[in-house]
Design a protein around this motif. Structure first.
Motif, PDB file in Angstrom:
ATOM      1  N   ASN A 370       0.875  -1.173   0.000  1.00 27.06           N
ATOM      2  CA  ASN A 370       0.000   0.000   0.000  1.00 27.06           C
ATOM      3  C   ASN A 370       0.911   1.222   0.000  1.00 27.06           C
ATOM      4  OD1 ASN A 370       0.582   0.719   2.802  1.00 27.06           O
ATOM      5  ND2 ASN A 370      -0.727  -1.025   3.349  1.00 27.06           N
ATOM      6  N   LEU A 371       0.331   2.388  -0.209  1.00 29.06           N
ATOM      7  CA  LEU A 371       1.174   3.563  -0.423  1.00 29.06           C
ATOM      8  C   LEU A 371       2.099   3.861   0.758  1.00 29.06           C
ATOM      9  CD1 LEU A 371       2.024   5.841  -2.272  1.00 29.06           C
ATOM     10  CD2 LEU A 371       0.071   7.183  -1.430  1.00 29.06           C
ATOM     11  N   PRO A 372       1.631   3.849   2.019  1.00 29.23           N
ATOM     12  CA  PRO A 372       2.573   4.113   3.107  1.00 29.23           C
ATOM     13  C   PRO A 372       3.721   3.099   3.180  1.00 29.23           C
ATOM     14  CG  PRO A 372       0.312   4.350   3.884  1.00 29.23           C
ATOM     15  CD  PRO A 372       0.238   3.754   2.513  1.00 29.23           C
ATOM     16  N   VAL A 373       3.440   1.832   2.924  1.00 27.32           N
ATOM     17  CA  VAL A 373       4.481   0.801   2.969  1.00 27.32           C
ATOM     18  C   VAL A 373       5.524   1.054   1.877  1.00 27.32           C
ATOM     19  CG1 VAL A 373       4.917  -1.648   2.507  1.00 27.32           C
ATOM     20  CG2 VAL A 373       3.075  -0.986   4.070  1.00 27.32           C
ATOM     21  N   VAL A 374       5.065   1.378   0.678  1.00 24.74           N
ATOM     22  CA  VAL A 374       5.987   1.615  -0.434  1.00 24.74           C
ATOM     23  C   VAL A 374       6.827   2.866  -0.180  1.00 24.74           C
ATOM     24  CG1 VAL A 374       6.131   2.168  -2.893  1.00 24.74           C
ATOM     25  CG2 VAL A 374       4.539   0.400  -2.107  1.00 24.74           C
ATOM     26  N   ILE A 375       6.201   3.929   0.327  1.00 26.67           N
ATOM     27  CA  ILE A 375       6.956   5.155   0.620  1.00 26.67           C
ATOM     28  C   ILE A 375       8.020   4.877   1.678  1.00 26.67           C
ATOM     29  CG2 ILE A 375       6.804   7.456   1.647  1.00 26.67           C
ATOM     30  CD1 ILE A 375       4.091   7.788   0.292  1.00 26.67           C
ATOM     31  N   ALA A 376       7.652   4.149   2.741  1.00 23.16           N
ATOM     32  CA  ALA A 376       8.603   3.860   3.822  1.00 23.16           C
ATOM     33  C   ALA A 376       9.809   3.104   3.292  1.00 23.16           C
ATOM     34  CB  ALA A 376       7.919   3.064   4.920  1.00 23.16           C
ATOM     35  N   GLU A 377       9.562   2.091   2.456  1.00 19.25           N
ATOM     36  CA  GLU A 377      10.666   1.262   1.979  1.00 19.25           C
ATOM     37  C   GLU A 377      11.498   1.970   0.928  1.00 19.25           C
ATOM     38  OE1 GLU A 377      11.367  -3.202   0.095  1.00 19.25           O
ATOM     39  OE2 GLU A 377       9.720  -2.805   1.490  1.00 19.25           O
ATOM     40  N   ARG A 378      10.859   2.612  -0.024  1.00 19.66           N
ATOM     41  CA  ARG A 378      11.593   3.206  -1.134  1.00 19.66           C
ATOM     42  C   ARG A 378      12.266   4.523  -0.772  1.00 19.66           C
ATOM     43  NH1 ARG A 378      13.770   0.273  -5.001  1.00 19.66           N
ATOM     44  NH2 ARG A 378      12.276  -1.079  -6.082  1.00 19.66           N
ATOM     45  N   GLU A 379      11.691   5.262   0.174  1.00 19.93           N
ATOM     46  CA  GLU A 379      12.276   6.559   0.534  1.00 19.93           C
ATOM     47  C   GLU A 379      13.011   6.511   1.861  1.00 19.93           C
ATOM     48  OE1 GLU A 379       9.414   9.687  -0.025  1.00 19.93           O
ATOM     49  OE2 GLU A 379       9.087   9.139  -2.128  1.00 19.93           O
ATOM     50  N   GLY A 380      13.042   5.321   2.471  1.00 17.32           N
ATOM     51  CA  GLY A 380      13.852   5.119   3.663  1.00 17.32           C
ATOM     52  C   GLY A 380      13.451   5.976   4.838  1.00 17.32           C
ATOM     53  N   ILE A 381      12.148   6.112   5.072  1.00 13.89           N
ATOM     54  CA  ILE A 381      11.680   6.921   6.197  1.00 13.89           C
ATOM     55  C   ILE A 381      10.839   6.064   7.138  1.00 13.89           C
ATOM     56  CG2 ILE A 381      11.771   9.065   4.893  1.00 13.89           C
ATOM     57  CD1 ILE A 381       8.815   8.922   4.423  1.00 13.89           C
ATOM     58  N   ALA A 382      10.609   6.572   8.340  1.00 14.31           N
ATOM     59  CA  ALA A 382       9.863   5.834   9.349  1.00 14.31           C
ATOM     60  C   ALA A 382       8.416   5.603   8.896  1.00 14.31           C
ATOM     61  CB  ALA A 382       9.885   6.597  10.671  1.00 14.31           C
ATOM     62  N   ASP A 383       7.801   4.567   9.464  1.00 13.30           N
ATOM     63  CA  ASP A 383       6.428   4.219   9.091  1.00 13.30           C
ATOM     64  C   ASP A 383       5.474   5.392   9.285  1.00 13.30           C
ATOM     65  OD1 ASP A 383       7.337   1.705   8.497  1.00 13.30           O
ATOM     66  OD2 ASP A 383       6.561   0.751  10.317  1.00 13.30           O
ATOM     67  N   ARG A 384       5.621   6.084  10.415  1.00 14.11           N
ATOM     68  CA  ARG A 384       4.727   7.214  10.690  1.00 14.11           C
ATOM     69  C   ARG A 384       4.909   8.312   9.640  1.00 14.11           C
ATOM     70  NH1 ARG A 384       5.063  12.207  13.000  1.00 14.11           N
ATOM     71  NH2 ARG A 384       3.173  12.974  14.094  1.00 14.11           N
ATOM     72  N   ASP A 385       6.159   8.636   9.339  1.00 16.80           N
ATOM     73  CA  ASP A 385       6.411   9.688   8.355  1.00 16.80           C
ATOM     74  C   ASP A 385       5.898   9.281   6.971  1.00 16.80           C
ATOM     75  OD1 ASP A 385       7.603  11.216  10.308  1.00 16.80           O
ATOM     76  OD2 ASP A 385       9.637  10.518   9.854  1.00 16.80           O
ATOM     77  N   ALA A 386       6.046   8.003   6.652  1.00 15.61           N
ATOM     78  CA  ALA A 386       5.560   7.520   5.359  1.00 15.61           C
ATOM     79  C   ALA A 386       4.036   7.608   5.284  1.00 15.61           C
ATOM     80  CB  ALA A 386       6.008   6.076   5.133  1.00 15.61           C
ATOM     81  N   TYR A 387       3.376   7.287   6.378  1.00 13.38           N
ATOM     82  CA  TYR A 387       1.909   7.370   6.394  1.00 13.38           C
ATOM     83  C   TYR A 387       1.452   8.819   6.223  1.00 13.38           C
ATOM     84  CZ  TYR A 387      -2.902   6.310   7.792  1.00 13.38           C
ATOM     85  OH  TYR A 387      -4.264   6.166   7.800  1.00 13.38           O
ATOM     86  N   LEU A 388       2.101   9.725   6.951  1.00 14.60           N
ATOM     87  CA  LEU A 388       1.723  11.130   6.845  1.00 14.60           C
ATOM     88  C   LEU A 388       2.031  11.681   5.446  1.00 14.60           C
ATOM     89  CD1 LEU A 388       2.871  12.488  10.334  1.00 14.60           C
ATOM     90  CD2 LEU A 388       0.604  11.705   9.622  1.00 14.60           C
ATOM     91  N   LYS A 389       3.081  11.194   4.813  1.00 14.27           N
ATOM     92  CA  LYS A 389       3.357  11.631   3.448  1.00 14.27           C
ATOM     93  C   LYS A 389       2.293  11.091   2.489  1.00 14.27           C
ATOM     94  CE  LYS A 389       6.861  12.192  -0.096  1.00 14.27           C
ATOM     95  NZ  LYS A 389       8.282  12.037  -0.480  1.00 14.27           N
ATOM     96  N   ALA A 390       1.818   9.878   2.757  1.00 15.24           N
ATOM     97  CA  ALA A 390       0.747   9.323   1.923  1.00 15.24           C
ATOM     98  C   ALA A 390      -0.528  10.157   2.055  1.00 15.24           C
ATOM     99  CB  ALA A 390       0.481   7.865   2.308  1.00 15.24           C
TER     100      ALA A 390
END
Length: 448
Positions: A370-390
């Motif tokens: 899902n988008l937060p998971v992909v952002i976290a892995e590909r952009e190397g950021i924490a799960d919370r930050d990836a979710y907020l970016k999503a």
């Protein structure tokens, strides 16, 4: 053989336009006739719309165009309004907001079996920071009736689910979902068109792709056969019976076939073809995600968003006119500006699903993209930050959707276009409402 007559659903224009501008609007009498069947729409110029860099659709109407003396000033005013904030356009796009909701209904609407109950507090919490629009609580009498009918169809008519799935089926709350997304449906029968298709689409996803026996292995073959339940096979007399028999071979194909049969009874041929095209897009997205699962590939964020433009909710809002009992003419639907609006509506609705189903998917067996998971892995950021970016990605898409829809409404103020855009916007809002309030299925992560 007697003439079967016209389709029950008639176009709101006498002829579809080849392109916007004079060709879309020269049938002045047709536009006036269509307008007579609709509630009065607010004048286009004048209040703020949450714009996000909208690019107005350029419309050129020569002064000597047929009907230009009647139409051209309105088109020019509308195009100018697209460059300026307009609360009237906001009202067109936002759909029902409480008082005045009845303005959505352009014709006779069947009476509810019982008066609606007082509005209850909305369940569930919206995602903090998410840009969305609240909708009125859906008519409880309609919700109950749609829920009863769809369960009868799923359990008895197509034998879609085993008995031990009853709780999950009830928890899906599909009646509330569809009534919230289609408040302008003139009858429960119209609502059932969308409801059967929604349930059938989810069954294909569950059985073929997801946790209820789904697998990426052999997915293409299964989807191909299922798609022929929507887009019938034309083959030789020798092999036609075998294909016809296969339509009832498994639950997803039975559901697709039955739901499509109901749909084509109410839809025009162009609406049915439009839906088949969007379902092919959906199946292409399923195949891409399945291929990534087989190779254990985590896509780049932009690649994931490409996949989500196909594996998304687009087939649902694209039938909003069928469910509403009218037709957006095929040539207007096919315009690039309208296609962009529909693509953005599908994208933003699907990212809502990614966000609300995040914890559900993390808890499920296997690995779910899902988008937060992909952002976290590909952009190397924490799960919370990836979710907020999503969440920010969703908001950007939502602003783009509204800006493009407003520009199109101003550039082509044909009644069927305005009503269709309003219906798509209402679907987007109803989709968020259902995700927010379906606490049986969804809960938010502890990121705030």
């Amino acid at each position: 053989m007697p003439d079967s007559g016209l389709s029950p659903l008639q176009s709101s224009l006498p002829a579809a336009a080849a392109r916007f501008g004079p060709h879309a609007l020269t049938h002045a009498t047709g536009v006036e006739a269509a307008a007579a069947t609709l509630p009065a729409l607010p004048a286009l110029p004048s209040v703020p719309l949450p714009a996000a860099g909208a690019v107005p659709v350029a419309v050129s109407v020569p002064d000597n165009a047929p009907g230009g003396d009647l139409i051209a000033p309105h088109v020019r005013e509308g195009a100018a309004a697209a460059r300026q904030p307009s609360p009237a356009l906001d009202r067109i796009l936002r759909g029902p907001t409480g008082l005045g909701t009845s303005g959505l209904y352009p014709g006779p609407r069947e009476e509810s079996p019982a008066p609606p109950a007082p509005e209850a507090p909305v369940e569930g919490k919206p995602i903090p920071g998410l840009y969305y629009h609240p909708v009125p609580e859906p008519d409880p009498a309609r919700v109950e009736e749609v829920g009863r009918r769809i369960k009868d169809w799923a359990v008895d008519e197509v034998e879609l689910y085993p008995e031990d799935w009853e709780g999950q089926f009830d928890g899906f709350s599909v009646g509330r979902y569809m009534v919230a997304c289609h408040p302008d449906a003139p009858t429960v029968d119209h609502l059932m068109i969308a409801t059967r298709l929604m349930v059938a689409e989810n069954a294909v996803d569950d059985y073929y792709c997801e946790d209820h026996g789904g697998s990426p292995i052999g997915l293409g073959g299964r989807l191909l056969l299922a798609h022929t339940a929507l887009d019938p096979l034309h083959t030789t007399k020798e092999y036609q019976p075998q294909w016809a028999q296969s339509l009832h071979a498994d639950a997803p194909r039975r559901a697709y076939h039955s739901a499509m049969q109901y749909f084509v009874q109410q839809a025009t041929p162009s609406q049915a073809d439009r839906f088949r095209h969007d379902m092919a897009r959906l199946h292409l997205g399923y195949l891409a995600e399945g291929a990534w699962a087989q190779t254990d590939h985590t896509p780049e964020v932009w690649e994931y968003l490409v996949m989500r433009q196909f594996n998304n909710f687009r087939p649902c809002p694209t039938i909003t006119d069928t469910v509403g009992g009218y037709e957006l003419p095929a040539d207007l639907h096919a315009q690039p500006a309208m296609q962009r609006v529909l693509a953005l509506a599908g994208n933003v609705s699907t990212i809502v699903n990614d966000l609300y189903s995040y914890t559900k998917e993390l808890a499920a067996p296997g690995r779910h993209l899902n988008l937060p998971v992909v952002i976290a892995e590909r952009e190397g950021i924490a799960d919370r930050d990836a979710y907020l970016k999503a969440v920010e990605v969703h908001n950007d898409l939502m602003h783009d959707f509204e800006a493009e829809a407003a520009a199109l409404a101003a550039a082509c103020p044909v009644p069927s276009v305005l009503r269709f855009l309003r219906g798509v916007a209402v679907w987007v809002d109803g989709n968020h409402y259902w995700h927010q309030t379906n606490t049986y299925r969804y809960s938010l992560p502890d990121f705030w």
